[in-house]
Design an enzyme around this catalytic site. Sequence first.
Site, PDB file in Angstrom:
ATOM      1  N   SER A  40       0.796  -1.221   0.000  1.00 55.18           N
ATOM      2  CA  SER A  40       0.000   0.000   0.000  1.00 55.18           C
ATOM      3  C   SER A  40       0.829   1.272   0.000  1.00 55.18           C
ATOM      4  O   SER A  40       2.051   1.245  -0.048  1.00 55.18           O
ATOM      5  CB  SER A  40      -0.963   0.027   1.188  1.00 55.18           C
ATOM      6  OG  SER A  40      -0.240   0.158   2.391  1.00 55.18           O
TER       7      SER A  40
ATOM      8  N   THR B 255      -2.063   0.905  -6.259  1.00 52.66           N
ATOM      9  CA  THR B 255      -2.084   0.302  -4.926  1.00 52.66           C
ATOM     10  C   THR B 255      -3.242   0.931  -4.151  1.00 52.66           C
ATOM     11  O   THR B 255      -3.993   1.730  -4.695  1.00 52.66           O
ATOM     12  CB  THR B 255      -0.737   0.470  -4.193  1.00 52.66           C
ATOM     13  OG1 THR B 255      -0.730  -0.352  -3.019  1.00 52.66           O
ATOM     14  CG2 THR B 255      -0.451   1.909  -3.817  1.00 52.66           C
ATOM     15  N   TYR B 256      -3.373   0.563  -2.891  1.00 51.76           N
ATOM     16  CA  TYR B 256      -4.458   1.099  -2.075  1.00 51.76           C
ATOM     17  C   TYR B 256      -3.900   1.972  -0.966  1.00 51.76           C
ATOM     18  O   TYR B 256      -2.734   1.895  -0.609  1.00 51.76           O
ATOM     19  CB  TYR B 256      -5.317  -0.030  -1.500  1.00 51.76           C
ATOM     20  CG  TYR B 256      -4.556  -0.986  -0.609  1.00 51.76           C
ATOM     21  CD1 TYR B 256      -4.528  -0.800   0.764  1.00 51.76           C
ATOM     22  CD2 TYR B 256      -3.859  -2.060  -1.154  1.00 51.76           C
ATOM     23  CE1 TYR B 256      -3.820  -1.665   1.583  1.00 51.76           C
ATOM     24  CE2 TYR B 256      -3.151  -2.929  -0.343  1.00 51.76           C
ATOM     25  CZ  TYR B 256      -3.128  -2.734   1.027  1.00 51.76           C
ATOM     26  OH  TYR B 256      -2.425  -3.585   1.833  1.00 51.76           O
TER      27      TYR B 256
ATOM     28  N   GLY C 194       5.801  -2.184   0.726  1.00 48.40           N
ATOM     29  CA  GLY C 194       5.823  -3.449  -0.001  1.00 48.40           C
ATOM     30  C   GLY C 194       6.411  -3.282  -1.388  1.00 48.40           C
ATOM     31  O   GLY C 194       7.379  -2.554  -1.589  1.00 48.40           O
ATOM     32  N   ALA C 195       5.805  -3.953  -2.372  1.00 51.37           N
ATOM     33  CA  ALA C 195       6.309  -3.902  -3.751  1.00 51.37           C
ATOM     34  C   ALA C 195       6.354  -2.470  -4.283  1.00 51.37           C
ATOM     35  O   ALA C 195       7.237  -2.124  -5.071  1.00 51.37           O
ATOM     36  CB  ALA C 195       5.441  -4.774  -4.645  1.00 51.37           C
TER      37      ALA C 195
END
Length: 150
Positions: free
Chosen positions: A24, A56-57, A72-73
């Site tokens: 996120s 993403t969120y 993250g990613a």
Amino acid sequence: MRKIVAGKLHGIHVTEANLDYHGSVTLDPDHCEEAGILPMEFVEIWNKNSGARISTYVILGERGSCCCILNGAAARTCQPGDQVIICNSVYVDQAELITLKPRVLTFDKDNRVVDRLTYSVERDAGGGYSFSILDEARTPLPVPALVGRS
């Protein structure tokens, strides 16, 4: 239904890239509320430095922190200090386009809001569309494609 810009954080700076968090983008709730971005909403993120584009969120960080943390990613696409554009969208019927007034915030290097803009689409006399960028006083600003034309 058409996918339309609903709100935008334009030129916000990445404050942290956290590869070990599970995903996120973490944003200041003040910025999100003002631009109309909801927690858990999917957003597009465009890195002005590298050109990377991701989806993403949103999760909410500490209010007043001015944070923009890629997790993250997503952390692989941005470095602290990079300027990004974060945009949410809504699906509307074409007839609703003129009622939508997306809020756009622009930022300084410390992620403090510099400008509060509104996008506006109207019908012109010929039945076509016109587009305006309005400042806080509702004064139209130059549209980049028209700057310098007579």
